[in-house]
Design a protein around this motif. Structure first.
Motif, PDB file in Angstrom:
ATOM      1  N   ALA A  91      34.576  52.751  50.952  1.00 16.05           N
ATOM      2  CA  ALA A  91      35.289  52.646  50.026  1.00 16.05           C
ATOM      3  C   ALA A  91      35.734  51.813  49.606  1.00 16.05           C
ATOM      4  CB  ALA A  91      36.961  53.106  50.431  1.00 16.05           C
ATOM      5  N   GLN A  92      35.167  50.644  50.819  1.00 19.29           N
ATOM      6  CA  GLN A  92      35.446  49.336  49.662  1.00 19.29           C
ATOM      7  C   GLN A  92      34.262  48.469  49.642  1.00 19.29           C
ATOM      8  OE1 GLN A  92      37.308  47.030  53.274  1.00 19.29           O
ATOM      9  NE2 GLN A  92      37.032  44.608  51.943  1.00 19.29           N
ATOM     10  N   LEU A  93      33.055  49.501  49.563  1.00 20.84           N
ATOM     11  CA  LEU A  93      31.798  48.465  49.339  1.00 20.84           C
ATOM     12  C   LEU A  93      31.537  49.218  48.116  1.00 20.84           C
ATOM     13  CD1 LEU A  93      28.999  47.462  50.007  1.00 20.84           C
ATOM     14  CD2 LEU A  93      28.386  49.572  51.174  1.00 20.84           C
ATOM     15  N   VAL A  94      32.109  50.068  47.708  1.00 22.62           N
ATOM     16  CA  VAL A  94      31.262  51.120  46.260  1.00 22.62           C
ATOM     17  C   VAL A  94      31.713  50.362  45.347  1.00 22.62           C
ATOM     18  CG1 VAL A  94      31.628  53.096  44.645  1.00 22.62           C
ATOM     19  CG2 VAL A  94      30.698  53.392  47.592  1.00 22.62           C
ATOM     20  N   PRO A  95      32.819  49.451  44.938  1.00 22.71           N
ATOM     21  CA  PRO A  95      33.095  49.038  44.172  1.00 22.71           C
ATOM     22  C   PRO A  95      32.480  48.150  43.590  1.00 22.71           C
ATOM     23  CG  PRO A  95      35.530  49.712  44.975  1.00 22.71           C
ATOM     24  CD  PRO A  95      34.572  50.121  45.869  1.00 22.71           C
ATOM     25  N   LEU A 154      25.980  46.155  40.296  1.00 23.04           N
ATOM     26  CA  LEU A 154      24.755  46.859  38.947  1.00 23.04           C
ATOM     27  C   LEU A 154      24.987  46.885  38.255  1.00 23.04           C
ATOM     28  CD1 LEU A 154      24.565  50.131  41.043  1.00 23.04           C
ATOM     29  CD2 LEU A 154      22.609  48.116  40.620  1.00 23.04           C
ATOM     30  N   ALA A 155      26.372  46.262  37.356  1.00 22.14           N
ATOM     31  CA  ALA A 155      27.035  45.598  36.362  1.00 22.14           C
ATOM     32  C   ALA A 155      26.807  44.505  35.941  1.00 22.14           C
ATOM     33  CB  ALA A 155      28.324  46.074  35.793  1.00 22.14           C
ATOM     34  N   GLY A 156      26.590  43.451  36.701  1.00 22.44           N
ATOM     35  CA  GLY A 156      25.813  42.547  36.495  1.00 22.44           C
ATOM     36  C   GLY A 156      27.170  41.283  36.844  1.00 22.44           C
ATOM     37  N   THR A 157      28.209  41.318  37.285  1.00 24.64           N
ATOM     38  CA  THR A 157      29.139  40.794  38.036  1.00 24.64           C
ATOM     39  C   THR A 157      28.826  40.124  39.212  1.00 24.64           C
ATOM     40  OG1 THR A 157      30.709  42.101  36.863  1.00 24.64           O
ATOM     41  CG2 THR A 157      31.483  40.546  38.511  1.00 24.64           C
ATOM     42  N   ASP A 158      29.240  38.432  39.164  1.00 27.60           N
ATOM     43  CA  ASP A 158      27.997  38.299  40.992  1.00 27.60           C
ATOM     44  C   ASP A 158      29.858  38.185  41.154  1.00 27.60           C
ATOM     45  OD1 ASP A 158      28.203  36.256  42.650  1.00 27.60           O
ATOM     46  OD2 ASP A 158      28.748  34.662  41.590  1.00 27.60           O
ATOM     47  N   VAL A 159      29.237  39.381  42.874  1.00 25.72           N
ATOM     48  CA  VAL A 159      30.288  39.463  44.130  1.00 25.72           C
ATOM     49  C   VAL A 159      29.793  39.386  45.637  1.00 25.72           C
ATOM     50  CG1 VAL A 159      30.885  41.867  42.607  1.00 25.72           C
ATOM     51  CG2 VAL A 159      28.777  41.453  44.325  1.00 25.72           C
ATOM     52  N   GLY A 160      29.281  38.139  45.523  1.00 29.30           N
ATOM     53  CA  GLY A 160      28.922  37.088  46.211  1.00 29.30           C
ATOM     54  C   GLY A 160      30.367  36.934  46.904  1.00 29.30           C
ATOM     55  N   LEU A 161      31.392  36.651  46.567  1.00 33.64           N
ATOM     56  CA  LEU A 161      32.999  36.715  47.396  1.00 33.64           C
ATOM     57  C   LEU A 161      33.158  38.073  47.962  1.00 33.64           C
ATOM     58  CD1 LEU A 161      35.394  34.562  48.173  1.00 33.64           C
ATOM     59  CD2 LEU A 161      36.013  34.944  46.400  1.00 33.64           C
ATOM     60  N   GLY A 162      32.734  38.925  47.412  1.00 30.80           N
ATOM     61  CA  GLY A 162      33.994  39.848  47.381  1.00 30.80           C
ATOM     62  C   GLY A 162      33.052  41.517  48.909  1.00 30.80           C
ATOM     63  N   LEU A 163      31.115  40.690  48.155  1.00 29.05           N
ATOM     64  CA  LEU A 163      30.635  41.104  49.620  1.00 29.05           C
ATOM     65  C   LEU A 163      31.143  40.083  51.181  1.00 29.05           C
ATOM     66  CD1 LEU A 163      26.844  41.367  48.027  1.00 29.05           C
ATOM     67  CD2 LEU A 163      28.791  43.120  49.194  1.00 29.05           C
ATOM     68  N   ARG A 164      31.536  39.038  51.127  1.00 31.43           N
ATOM     69  CA  ARG A 164      31.653  38.149  52.120  1.00 31.43           C
ATOM     70  C   ARG A 164      33.201  38.836  52.897  1.00 31.43           C
ATOM     71  NH1 ARG A 164      29.004  34.028  49.481  1.00 31.43           N
ATOM     72  NH2 ARG A 164      31.719  33.054  48.086  1.00 31.43           N
ATOM     73  N   ARG A 165      34.204  39.072  51.473  1.00 30.72           N
ATOM     74  CA  ARG A 165      35.108  40.009  52.813  1.00 30.72           C
ATOM     75  C   ARG A 165      34.852  41.024  52.739  1.00 30.72           C
ATOM     76  NH1 ARG A 165      37.978  39.343  47.341  1.00 30.72           N
ATOM     77  NH2 ARG A 165      38.791  37.352  48.445  1.00 30.72           N
ATOM     78  N   PHE A 166      34.279  41.624  51.812  1.00 31.27           N
ATOM     79  CA  PHE A 166      33.905  43.033  53.115  1.00 31.27           C
ATOM     80  C   PHE A 166      33.606  43.338  53.765  1.00 31.27           C
ATOM     81  CE2 PHE A 166      30.370  45.566  54.249  1.00 31.27           C
ATOM     82  CZ  PHE A 166      30.854  46.767  53.400  1.00 31.27           C
ATOM     83  N   ASN A 167      32.169  42.078  54.309  1.00 25.25           N
ATOM     84  CA  ASN A 167      31.607  41.839  55.482  1.00 25.25           C
ATOM     85  C   ASN A 167      32.790  41.339  56.538  1.00 25.25           C
ATOM     86  OD1 ASN A 167      28.999  41.388  57.667  1.00 25.25           O
ATOM     87  ND2 ASN A 167      30.160  39.492  57.907  1.00 25.25           N
ATOM     88  N   GLU A 168      33.363  40.185  56.036  1.00 23.04           N
ATOM     89  CA  GLU A 168      34.309  39.886  57.261  1.00 23.04           C
ATOM     90  C   GLU A 168      35.748  40.952  57.643  1.00 23.04           C
ATOM     91  OE1 GLU A 168      35.780  36.800  55.860  1.00 23.04           O
ATOM     92  OE2 GLU A 168      34.296  35.425  55.037  1.00 23.04           O
ATOM     93  N   GLU A 169      36.267  41.706  56.658  1.00 22.75           N
ATOM     94  CA  GLU A 169      37.058  42.480  56.743  1.00 22.75           C
ATOM     95  C   GLU A 169      37.281  43.815  57.970  1.00 22.75           C
ATOM     96  OE1 GLU A 169      38.732  43.053  53.485  1.00 22.75           O
ATOM     97  OE2 GLU A 169      39.904  41.054  52.568  1.00 22.75           O
TER      98      GLU A 169
END
Length: 362
Positions: free
Chosen positions: A283-287, A293-308
């Protein structure tokens, strides 16, 4: 985990393929409990209503020892609409998820495909199975505790074994406990029982070592010996035994590969958190995947996903460790003293409500 993740992606307009090693859905149900936060996540996939209709709502539990009540726990204090744990066999959960995915993407589920190798080539991921080669922009590994995807990505996951083993089975319910879960805190180790649909009850017995090839008679005998409850062995529908270990990946993201569920974190099934953690991962990863895939930079979000999500897995592991400690054998005098303390503390409203939230992953 793969089915649920694929549903969320398909609902967002993403083309998905789910590679499933089994050629047919397993009828062997080990995971049964869906906690309120996970049930809320499953609402996003449009399957919560079907799951609730097929399952049993457990509104609380009771702890017993030597035939006496030690403490009672009610989930009425929980926030939100789902003030219960939903008990439903894993086979039924997978059926409902499969049907929902078929509605959204009729050809997405590819059964009988065993993943043998994975290559992140920078611009995409090449996945090789025993039948063919697949190419995708991203790969989400939901392939269990011994994950091929995790190994191929070079992600370390240290294993910590525990000295705990359990045997369990599903039998006709002869307890009269209805939809209530029951824990029997006994000197030889805990016995747990949970209601299932169709007048069935699951029994889980703590053992000093792994039981090879358990029988219905073995489980029924252990239950009767420790709890005094007579179990009807004639219509037993499931038997299993398992040892316990913890395995949490060092990271859940590596290049174009992500991990969810047991591939990312294997925790003790005592407490029923593993399956729920996986759905919350997705649920947290899919968005983030959709935005990427739409071209948005999600680097910060992926780091947060990994940590949380790693933090959530570690917290679940600690809670499972506490659950196992409470279920281990104790000398009679120590058991009596501990039960007396537990009963008094559980009677305090603030403690009761905190325990209810903890056991339901709030």
């Amino acid at each position: 985990m793969g089915l649920y993740t694929a549903i969320l992606l398909a609902q967002s307009g993403i083309e998905v393929e789910v590679l499933e090693r089994r050629s047919v859905r397993s009828s062997h149900s080990r995971a049964i409990g869906i906690h309120p936060p996970a049930l809320a996540a499953l609402e996003q996939a449009g399957v919560a209503e079907a799951l609730i209709a097929a399952g049993v709502q457990i509104p609380g539990g009771i702890a017993r020892s030597r035939g006496r009540t030690v403490a009672e726990l009610s989930f009425a204090c929980l926030p939100g609409p789902h003030r219960y744990v939903l008990a439903i066999p894993q086979e039924q959960t997978e059926r409902i998820l499969s049907e929902r995915l078929t509605e959204l993407a009729p050809n997405a589920l590819r059964r009988g495909e065993t993943v043998e190798a994975v290559h992140d080539v920078g611009t995409g991921v090449v996945t090789v199975t025993d039948h063919r080669t697949y190419r995708s922009a991203l790969l989400i590994g939901a392939d269990g505790a011994r994950s091929t995807v995790r190994s191929a990505a070079g992600i370390r996951a240290k294993v910590r074994p525990y000295p705990d083993a359990y045997v369990m089975g599903d039998f006709p319910d002869t307890t009269g406990d209805g939809s209530t879960a029951a824990l029997y805190l006994e000197s030889d180790g805990i016995v747990e029982s949970f209601p299932l649909p169709g007048g069935v009850r699951r029994w889980v017995v703590r053992m000093p070592s792994l039981v090879e090839n358990p029988t219905a008679g073995t489980v029924a005998g252990l239950v009767a010996e420790r709890t005094g409850v007579a179990v009807d062995t004639r219509n037993n529908t499931m038997l299993s035994s398992f040892a316990v270990r913890r395995r949490i990946a060092d990271r859940f993201i590596e290049g174009r590969i992500a991990l969810v569920g047991d591939a990312a974190h294997e925790v003790s099934p005592i407490g029923g958190q593993g399956m729920n953690l996986g759905w919350l991962d997705a649920a947290q990863l899919v968005p983030l995947v959709v935005d990427s895939l739409a071209g948005t930079d999600v680097g910060l979000g992926l780091r947060r996903f990994n940590e949380e999500r790693r933090r959530a897995a570690l917290a679940a592991s600690r809670q499972a460790h506490i659950n196992m400690m409470l279920g281990r054998p104790l000398p009679s005098a120590l058991l009596t003293a501990r039960n007396r303390i537990m009963g008094r503390v559980a009677g305090l409203p603030t403690v009761h409500d905190a325990v209810a939230r903890t056991f339901t992953m709030h």
